[in-house]
Design a protein around this motif. Structure first.
Motif, PDB file in Angstrom:
ATOM      1  N   MET A   1       0.778  -1.246   0.066  1.00  0.00           N
ATOM      2  CA  MET A   1       0.048   0.137  -0.212  1.00  0.00           C
ATOM      3  C   MET A   1       0.743   1.184  -0.091  1.00  0.00           C
ATOM      4  SD  MET A   1      -2.568   1.300   2.743  1.00  0.00           S
ATOM      5  CE  MET A   1      -1.284   1.957   3.898  1.00  0.00           C
ATOM      6  N   ARG A   2       0.379   2.049  -0.855  1.00  0.00           N
ATOM      7  CA  ARG A   2       1.275   3.375  -0.860  1.00  0.00           C
ATOM      8  C   ARG A   2       0.784   4.588  -0.135  1.00  0.00           C
ATOM      9  NH1 ARG A   2       1.750   5.232  -7.022  1.00  0.00           N
ATOM     10  NH2 ARG A   2      -0.488   4.766  -6.856  1.00  0.00           N
ATOM     11  N   ASP A   3       1.656   5.107   0.707  1.00  0.00           N
ATOM     12  CA  ASP A   3       1.091   6.115   1.501  1.00  0.00           C
ATOM     13  C   ASP A   3       0.707   7.441   0.669  1.00  0.00           C
ATOM     14  OD1 ASP A   3       1.365   4.598   3.800  1.00  0.00           O
ATOM     15  OD2 ASP A   3       3.446   5.389   4.321  1.00  0.00           O
ATOM     16  N   HIS A   4      -0.547   8.048   1.088  1.00  0.00           N
ATOM     17  CA  HIS A   4      -0.992   9.130   0.166  1.00  0.00           C
ATOM     18  C   HIS A   4       0.277  10.494   1.101  1.00  0.00           C
ATOM     19  CE1 HIS A   4      -3.141  12.542  -1.252  1.00  0.00           C
ATOM     20  NE2 HIS A   4      -3.398  12.960  -0.213  1.00  0.00           N
ATOM     21  N   GLN A   5       0.635  11.182   0.049  1.00  0.00           N
ATOM     22  CA  GLN A   5       1.658  12.259   0.138  1.00  0.00           C
ATOM     23  C   GLN A   5       0.756  13.447   0.054  1.00  0.00           C
ATOM     24  OE1 GLN A   5       4.672  11.851   1.441  1.00  0.00           O
ATOM     25  NE2 GLN A   5       4.470   9.592   1.344  1.00  0.00           N
ATOM     26  N   ARG A 207      -9.618   5.039  14.413  1.00  0.00           N
ATOM     27  CA  ARG A 207      -8.667   4.106  14.763  1.00  0.00           C
ATOM     28  C   ARG A 207      -8.454   2.924  14.196  1.00  0.00           C
ATOM     29  NH1 ARG A 207      -8.672   4.997  21.447  1.00  0.00           N
ATOM     30  NH2 ARG A 207      -8.518   7.265  21.510  1.00  0.00           N
ATOM     31  N   LEU A 208      -9.651   2.327  13.920  1.00  0.00           N
ATOM     32  CA  LEU A 208      -9.902   1.108  13.224  1.00  0.00           C
ATOM     33  C   LEU A 208      -9.305   0.944  11.786  1.00  0.00           C
ATOM     34  CD1 LEU A 208     -10.882  -1.949  13.234  1.00  0.00           C
ATOM     35  CD2 LEU A 208     -13.150  -1.142  12.100  1.00  0.00           C
ATOM     36  N   MET A 209      -9.421   2.304  10.964  1.00  0.00           N
ATOM     37  CA  MET A 209      -8.982   2.406   9.658  1.00  0.00           C
ATOM     38  C   MET A 209      -7.555   2.321   9.526  1.00  0.00           C
ATOM     39  SD  MET A 209     -11.864   5.196   8.064  1.00  0.00           S
ATOM     40  CE  MET A 209     -10.844   5.048   6.496  1.00  0.00           C
ATOM     41  N   VAL A 210      -6.944   2.618  10.428  1.00  0.00           N
ATOM     42  CA  VAL A 210      -5.441   2.725  10.471  1.00  0.00           C
ATOM     43  C   VAL A 210      -5.020   1.209   9.963  1.00  0.00           C
ATOM     44  CG1 VAL A 210      -3.258   2.829  11.841  1.00  0.00           C
ATOM     45  CG2 VAL A 210      -5.036   4.504  11.967  1.00  0.00           C
ATOM     46  N   GLU A 211      -5.564   0.141  10.908  1.00  0.00           N
ATOM     47  CA  GLU A 211      -5.396  -1.073  10.778  1.00  0.00           C
ATOM     48  C   GLU A 211      -6.066  -1.700   9.144  1.00  0.00           C
ATOM     49  OE1 GLU A 211      -5.925  -3.708  13.987  1.00  0.00           O
ATOM     50  OE2 GLU A 211      -5.276  -2.275  15.465  1.00  0.00           O
ATOM     51  N   LEU A 212      -6.920  -1.326   8.896  1.00  0.00           N
ATOM     52  CA  LEU A 212      -7.939  -1.738   7.688  1.00  0.00           C
ATOM     53  C   LEU A 212      -6.880  -1.242   6.586  1.00  0.00           C
ATOM     54  CD1 LEU A 212     -11.295  -1.149   8.603  1.00  0.00           C
ATOM     55  CD2 LEU A 212     -10.283  -3.138   8.509  1.00  0.00           C
ATOM     56  N   ALA A 213      -6.416  -0.211   6.533  1.00  0.00           N
ATOM     57  CA  ALA A 213      -5.646   0.509   5.463  1.00  0.00           C
ATOM     58  C   ALA A 213      -4.582  -0.482   5.019  1.00  0.00           C
ATOM     59  CB  ALA A 213      -5.287   1.813   5.912  1.00  0.00           C
ATOM     60  N   GLU A 214      -3.878  -0.958   6.206  1.00  0.00           N
ATOM     61  CA  GLU A 214      -2.711  -2.076   5.820  1.00  0.00           C
ATOM     62  C   GLU A 214      -3.223  -3.153   4.960  1.00  0.00           C
ATOM     63  OE1 GLU A 214       0.396  -1.727   6.725  1.00  0.00           O
ATOM     64  OE2 GLU A 214      -0.127   0.277   7.706  1.00  0.00           O
TER      65      GLU A 214
END
Length: 353
Positions: A1-5, A207-214
């Protein structure tokens, strides 16, 4: 997954974002003082200054009086609006606050006050600063509640409320890009502590979305899902409208003064179209508000079974009430009519004869 800049929103982007409302007579900008709405005000002011003609912009801050700092935040918005050459008003939610369901009650009060301010300003639209992140959270929230296709479309770019159009011009923009916009312009903003309070649903989802994004379930993909479902929802709505016209043309019975539809013709439709028609009919004649999806699905299951058995000897007539509407199946005719007044004695509800 690429982080959004994060990238600041340019004036060219702002022109594209606000272009659909170029011909509006006036627009109310709902600005709380947080980063999203402050960035919206900053971008809208720049967009309007670049136009020879365009809508008048009015800034409105709703002070819910839920936090001691809210009055100071409203004053900060007023100061910045003045520097941008925009008129500003602060409206206060003075009603008694509920003991539970505060976010929902505050939202209802806010929209009512904004609609009132829009009418006073002669504005056709109210801009809110919902972002792509908000859209993703809404998808997750409705998914957790078992929403159908329409619910999972989440927030529309524009909706009507109290005679005023609510527009969300930043729905495709990441919150991080708005913060980057303010950082570049050296503009301060407020941080509402309730946005990280785990007692409320949205902070817990963040908070949950941090893990889901992975796992790839990030804000861009969730927002994209909402867009695709909206496209499908619009197509299904058109199919439902066509099916309703088809039933009206092919199932009419001149001997039946009460109207209604041919039950077998209704049963031949795809289940999703049946459900949408049933919801439409219930909402059209019911007097108790929109029908709940789950209850409408249960009613449709009963109808399907009853229609299948209607050609057999001794099949009973079906009568059900839901959302203030009476649904009957009798002699091959399906009808949805306003429910009769409930008797004072007795439990009311669903009946079968």
């Amino acid at each position: 997954m690429r982080d959004h800049q994060p990238q600041p929103v340019s004036l060219q982007q702002a022109r594209r974002l606000f272009a659909p409302w170029l011909d509006a007579p006036a627009i109310v900008l709902a600005v709380s003082g947080g980063p999203d709405s402050v960035a919206m005000m900053w971008l809208a002011a720049r967009w309007r200054r670049a136009l020879k003609r365009g809508p008048a912009l009015h800034v409105v801050t709703v002070d819910h009086r839920l936090r001691p700092a809210s009055a100071q935040e409203a004053r900060a918005v007023k100061k910045l609006a003045g520097e941008l050459g925009l008129p500003h008003r602060t409206l206060r939610w003075t009603d008694d606050k509920p003991s539970s369901g505060v976010p929902a009650a505050a939202r209802e009060a806010r929209y009512a006050l904004l609609a009132k301010a829009a009418r006073r300003a002669g504005a056709s639209h109210v801009f809110t600063a919902h972002t792509r992140d908000d859209q993703a959270e809404t998808v997750l929230m409705r998914l957790s509640r078992g929403s159908g296709i329409t619910g999972l479309c989440a927030m529309a770019p524009q909706t009507e409320r109290d005679g005023i159009m609510l527009a969300r011009p930043l729905l495709e923009i990441a919150k991080a890009d708005l913060i980057a916009t303010l950082d570049k312009a050296a503009i301060d903003f407020a941080v509402d502590p309730s946005n990280s309070d785990p007692r409320f649903t949205r902070p817990r989802l963040r908070r949950l979305m941090v893990e889901l994004a992975e796992e790839g379930c990030d804000a861009p993909n969730l927002a994209r899902l909402a867009q695709r479902l909206r496209r499908a929802d619009q197509a299904l709505q058109l199919m439902a409208e066509g099916a309703e016209r088809f039933l009206a043309l092919t199932g009419a019975d001149p001997r039946d003064r009460r109207g209604g539809w041919d039950a077998q013709g209704f049963a031949a439709l795809p289940a999703e179209i049946q459900l949408r028609l049933l919801l439409r009919w219930l909402d059209r004649v019911g007097i108790e508000g929109p029908a709940e999806l789950g209850k409408a699905e249960a009613l449709l299951a009963e109808l399907t079974e009853a229609i299948a058995a209607s050609g057999k000897p001794g099949a009973p007539r079906m009568r059900r009430t839901l959302a203030g509407a009476l649904v009957t199946l009798d002699r091959g005719r399906l009808r949805v009519e306003p429910a009769p007044p409930r008797r004072q004695s007795g439990r009311g509800g669903c009946t079968t004869s």
